[in-house]
Design a protein around this motif. Sequence first.
Motif, PDB file in Angstrom:
ATOM      1  N   ASN A  73       2.206  -2.102  -3.555  1.00 54.94           N
ATOM      2  CA  ASN A  73       3.016  -2.291  -2.352  1.00 54.94           C
ATOM      3  C   ASN A  73       4.422  -2.766  -2.676  1.00 54.94           C
ATOM      4  O   ASN A  73       5.346  -2.561  -1.916  1.00 54.94           O
ATOM      5  CB  ASN A  73       2.343  -3.307  -1.421  1.00 54.94           C
ATOM      6  CG  ASN A  73       1.091  -2.743  -0.790  1.00 54.94           C
ATOM      7  OD1 ASN A  73       0.849  -1.541  -0.843  1.00 54.94           O
ATOM      8  ND2 ASN A  73       0.284  -3.622  -0.207  1.00 54.94           N
ATOM      9  N   GLU A  99       5.151   3.767   5.464  1.00 54.86           N
ATOM     10  CA  GLU A  99       3.877   3.396   6.100  1.00 54.86           C
ATOM     11  C   GLU A  99       2.786   3.222   5.044  1.00 54.86           C
ATOM     12  O   GLU A  99       1.946   2.328   5.138  1.00 54.86           O
ATOM     13  CB  GLU A  99       3.489   4.476   7.119  1.00 54.86           C
ATOM     14  CG  GLU A  99       2.448   4.010   8.124  1.00 54.86           C
ATOM     15  CD  GLU A  99       2.060   5.099   9.104  1.00 54.86           C
ATOM     16  OE1 GLU A  99       2.745   6.143   9.130  1.00 54.86           O
ATOM     17  OE2 GLU A  99       1.057   4.917   9.807  1.00 54.86           O
ATOM     18  N   LEU A 100       2.811   4.090   4.035  1.00 53.21           N
ATOM     19  CA  LEU A 100       1.818   3.974   2.961  1.00 53.21           C
ATOM     20  C   LEU A 100       1.968   2.651   2.223  1.00 53.21           C
ATOM     21  O   LEU A 100       1.022   2.143   1.633  1.00 53.21           O
ATOM     22  CB  LEU A 100       1.963   5.127   1.966  1.00 53.21           C
ATOM     23  CG  LEU A 100       1.525   6.512   2.454  1.00 53.21           C
ATOM     24  CD1 LEU A 100       1.731   7.538   1.351  1.00 53.21           C
ATOM     25  CD2 LEU A 100       0.066   6.521   2.900  1.00 53.21           C
ATOM     26  N   LYS A 101       3.191   2.106   2.254  1.00 57.96           N
ATOM     27  CA  LYS A 101       3.423   0.814   1.611  1.00 57.96           C
ATOM     28  C   LYS A 101       3.168  -0.336   2.579  1.00 57.96           C
ATOM     29  O   LYS A 101       3.469  -1.480   2.271  1.00 57.96           O
ATOM     30  CB  LYS A 101       4.870   0.732   1.115  1.00 57.96           C
ATOM     31  CG  LYS A 101       5.243   1.753   0.068  1.00 57.96           C
ATOM     32  CD  LYS A 101       4.667   1.399  -1.288  1.00 57.96           C
ATOM     33  CE  LYS A 101       5.228   2.312  -2.364  1.00 57.96           C
ATOM     34  NZ  LYS A 101       4.536   2.117  -3.655  1.00 57.96           N
ATOM     35  N   GLY A 102       2.718  -0.007   3.752  1.00 53.89           N
ATOM     36  CA  GLY A 102       2.419  -1.056   4.728  1.00 53.89           C
ATOM     37  C   GLY A 102       3.615  -1.480   5.553  1.00 53.89           C
ATOM     38  O   GLY A 102       3.584  -2.505   6.213  1.00 53.89           O
TER      39      GLY A 102
ATOM     40  N   TYR B   4      -5.081   0.551   6.314  1.00 52.54           N
ATOM     41  CA  TYR B   4      -3.911   1.179   6.951  1.00 52.54           C
ATOM     42  C   TYR B   4      -3.388   2.362   6.147  1.00 52.54           C
ATOM     43  O   TYR B   4      -2.803   3.285   6.694  1.00 52.54           O
ATOM     44  CB  TYR B   4      -2.802   0.138   7.171  1.00 52.54           C
ATOM     45  CG  TYR B   4      -2.179  -0.420   5.910  1.00 52.54           C
ATOM     46  CD1 TYR B   4      -1.143   0.257   5.274  1.00 52.54           C
ATOM     47  CD2 TYR B   4      -2.622  -1.628   5.352  1.00 52.54           C
ATOM     48  CE1 TYR B   4      -0.570  -0.246   4.120  1.00 52.54           C
ATOM     49  CE2 TYR B   4      -2.050  -2.131   4.203  1.00 52.54           C
ATOM     50  CZ  TYR B   4      -1.020  -1.439   3.584  1.00 52.54           C
ATOM     51  OH  TYR B   4      -0.467  -1.933   2.441  1.00 52.54           O
ATOM     52  N   ARG B   5      -3.634   2.346   4.830  1.00 52.11           N
ATOM     53  CA  ARG B   5      -3.151   3.479   4.031  1.00 52.11           C
ATOM     54  C   ARG B   5      -3.953   4.731   4.341  1.00 52.11           C
ATOM     55  O   ARG B   5      -3.407   5.809   4.532  1.00 52.11           O
ATOM     56  CB  ARG B   5      -3.235   3.140   2.538  1.00 52.11           C
ATOM     57  CG  ARG B   5      -2.254   2.069   2.112  1.00 52.11           C
ATOM     58  CD  ARG B   5      -2.365   1.772   0.636  1.00 52.11           C
ATOM     59  NE  ARG B   5      -3.644   1.160   0.294  1.00 52.11           N
ATOM     60  CZ  ARG B   5      -3.907  -0.143   0.415  1.00 52.11           C
ATOM     61  NH1 ARG B   5      -2.980  -0.956   0.852  1.00 52.11           N
ATOM     62  NH2 ARG B   5      -5.085  -0.615   0.083  1.00 52.11           N
ATOM     63  N   ALA B   8      -2.898   5.962   7.597  1.00 60.43           N
ATOM     64  CA  ALA B   8      -1.622   6.684   7.545  1.00 60.43           C
ATOM     65  C   ALA B   8      -1.849   8.113   7.046  1.00 60.43           C
ATOM     66  O   ALA B   8      -1.262   9.066   7.566  1.00 60.43           O
ATOM     67  CB  ALA B   8      -0.645   5.948   6.633  1.00 60.43           C
ATOM     68  N   VAL B   9      -2.720   8.250   6.046  1.00 64.06           N
ATOM     69  CA  VAL B   9      -3.007   9.593   5.518  1.00 64.06           C
ATOM     70  C   VAL B   9      -3.680  10.439   6.598  1.00 64.06           C
ATOM     71  O   VAL B   9      -3.318  11.601   6.816  1.00 64.06           O
ATOM     72  CB  VAL B   9      -3.891   9.511   4.257  1.00 64.06           C
ATOM     73  CG1 VAL B   9      -4.289  10.909   3.782  1.00 64.06           C
ATOM     74  CG2 VAL B   9      -3.178   8.777   3.139  1.00 64.06           C
ATOM     75  N   SER B 232       1.379   6.333  -6.112  1.00 62.54           N
ATOM     76  CA  SER B 232       1.996   5.049  -6.431  1.00 62.54           C
ATOM     77  C   SER B 232       1.831   4.078  -5.268  1.00 62.54           C
ATOM     78  O   SER B 232       2.133   2.899  -5.393  1.00 62.54           O
ATOM     79  CB  SER B 232       3.476   5.241  -6.762  1.00 62.54           C
ATOM     80  OG  SER B 232       4.216   5.489  -5.589  1.00 62.54           O
ATOM     81  N   SER B 233       1.371   4.600  -4.129  1.00 71.35           N
ATOM     82  CA  SER B 233       1.138   3.723  -2.981  1.00 71.35           C
ATOM     83  C   SER B 233      -0.334   3.559  -2.660  1.00 71.35           C
ATOM     84  O   SER B 233      -0.781   2.489  -2.278  1.00 71.35           O
ATOM     85  CB  SER B 233       1.829   4.283  -1.732  1.00 71.35           C
ATOM     86  OG  SER B 233       3.183   4.504  -1.977  1.00 71.35           O
ATOM     87  N   VAL B 234      -1.091   4.652  -2.767  1.00 72.72           N
ATOM     88  CA  VAL B 234      -2.503   4.598  -2.396  1.00 72.72           C
ATOM     89  C   VAL B 234      -3.338   5.009  -3.599  1.00 72.72           C
ATOM     90  O   VAL B 234      -2.842   5.654  -4.511  1.00 72.72           O
ATOM     91  CB  VAL B 234      -2.817   5.539  -1.202  1.00 72.72           C
ATOM     92  CG1 VAL B 234      -1.868   5.311  -0.077  1.00 72.72           C
ATOM     93  CG2 VAL B 234      -2.756   6.984  -1.636  1.00 72.72           C
TER      94      VAL B 234
END
Lengths: 311, 421
Positions: A73, A99-102, B4-5, B8-9, B232-234
């Motif tokens: 994150n 959003e993927l990073k919160g 939440y990830r 989001a996907v 790199s995020s999920v």
Amino acid sequence: MYALEVKNLTKTFDKLVAVDNASFEVPEGSIFGLIGRNGAGKTTTIRMMMGIYLPDNGEVVLRGVKVGQEFKNEVGYLPEERGLYKKMKVLDTLLYFAELKGKSGREVHKRAEEYLKRFELYDRRLSKVEDLSKGNQQKLQFISTVLHEPEFIILDEPYSGLDPINTNLLREIIIEMKQKGKVIIFSTHLMDFAEKMCDHIVMIDHGKIILKGALKEIKSKYSQKNVSLTYDGDISFLKSNPIVDSIADYGNTTGVKLKEANQAQQLLRMLLDKNVTVKKFDANDISLQEIFIELAGHEENGTSGKEVRNV
Amino acid sequence: MFNYRVLAVIKRELREKLFSKAFIILTLMIPGLIFVFGGVQALLYSTESKGLKFDLVVENSGLIGDFQSEFSQKDFVTKKHYVFNYMSMTREDFKTYLQNTRQQIVDEKLTGIIFIPSSALKDKKIEYYAKTPQNISLSRELERPINKIFLNNFFKSKSLSAEDLDFARSGVDFTGFKVTKDEKIAQEGYGNLVLAYALSILLYMSLLMIGQMAMQSVIEEKGSKIVEVILSSVSARELMTGKILGSAITGVAQMAVWLGTILAVSSSALIALPPEITLNIKPELVLYVLLNFFIGLVLFVGLFSMMGAIFDNAQDAASGNMPIMMLIIIPFFIAISMMENPNKPYIEIASLFPFASIIVMPARLALIEVPIWQQALAVIINLLTIYALFPLAGKIYRIGILRTGKKPKWSEVIKWLKYKY
């Protein structure tokens, strides 16, 4: 205090050891360069730091704690091979990555628009990514890397494929991030870029760390035996001279490596005696390129053939 | 695993798939076709030929009364589809009459003339003169009443009881009854067969569409290298979970639109389907089919995503995913073969078998009563299959999406499973 500690990372693909027991430390607030030729194991190291690959061995520690999702994150990552969703709209793309990073909501939205304005993409915010020029797609990718205000920015070969304008733009972003106290880690095979940008480096070759530390210290340690020379005339006599270890021609400058650190004055006298016009004689300078070649150069043509593809 | 990830996907997947113009058009086109199909059926039924004029010429004048009384009770006369003009004349006179009316027949003022010679009482051979004499619906409708008159006449001279006559007159009536656990045994038309067909085809189509879309999107992410940014995020697991759920929701939404339309069409008075093809579709059936489809989709989309991760481009993937296509095509043909006889032993197995149950179970449910425990078992077996296969599929996905270069061999893919990634 180190921001990140990489401890004994090892990764093997089939029988190829891509990263071999690599350990290094990234200080707080530094611009950290991971340097090595193509296939040396830079990307694999970065991917293990990001948790994209699981290491066979070793760990990465973030301020005393083993890295996990919190680290992800806090990172903005720009991989060497960059990609975006072609059919997605510019602004949607940015918001999705955030959003993927919160990070979501009005604040991110506002910041995204500010960045778009700054990079002259605001008018294109509702265009599809595929309708953007390649240069603009790169800009979009930079924004998405920093939009969520990461503590760490990891750039894998950031300058590959960039046009001069975007190269400058990226440099600007990096400097700006450094001023904000962020940690920037980038990998490159371009020594002169690393030399200009980094304050700390680690050099990796065939998966092994061959050099690490603060750039200044490394240079002063290696520079004593090295002379950077610009001249007119014939210096071929130096090749067989007992005080000279090796000569490397870099085009505009020539690097002369001496056998002993205190022989620089002797070399200068010798050149003058032989009527060589010395335009520049720097006995306290060594390029990263020279250090690299000194440490890893004996197999520069990659004869070992053990290159790691992006696997 | 759900955070939440992943959310989001899923949201992105839905935006990309469920809310894409092409998908919405395609999804709405099918109910459109269902409406058109239902409408055309109803239309054809309601506008059958009306007021066609026939001359019925009887050589034996004693039969006119029989024909009049027999025909007058029939639908085709009471509903005025056909209008008969009864007359009696000898064959010689009929020939002249035919010459005189020729023009009327050619002009279609008169549809045709049915001539019943006296000999017909022995050999049941009658003649039909018309511009288009091959009229199947006419002969089908007239055959029985005319036969009845011949039979009556034939047996009048024999001393048979009315009971014997009735038996001789009647044809074989093959009526299908659906036996269920309920007390009442309902007479059944072709509706269930139509429903089973419709379910098989719709499930098959949607499954293929959603599966291919899921695979394409993984190939795109891999090909455009965006996957590394996402990772790199999920985590790969979160990404795969989000993509699978997004696809499965999309598929269920599509199926809900389709089945909802069938439910609405079959239960509304707007389009009156003929009773023999009224679909016996109940809301419980729709709910079960949607649940069963959702679980099945998760399983299939998982495999399709894995395939997308193994291959770099659509061509390689198309040839590579043949085994998975077989897992869809074979159950589809089993479901179709069931229409002939839903009680074949392999059908019960197929309706519980992982992968196959997604199509076979709904089709079977439409045709026969399936015990609740079997319905539940089909879903549970698919869930267990997911539980067993997904760690492997996930690992192949995780390794595959970051791999570039030449098309891997299956043996290499198996080797991936041993990697520590």
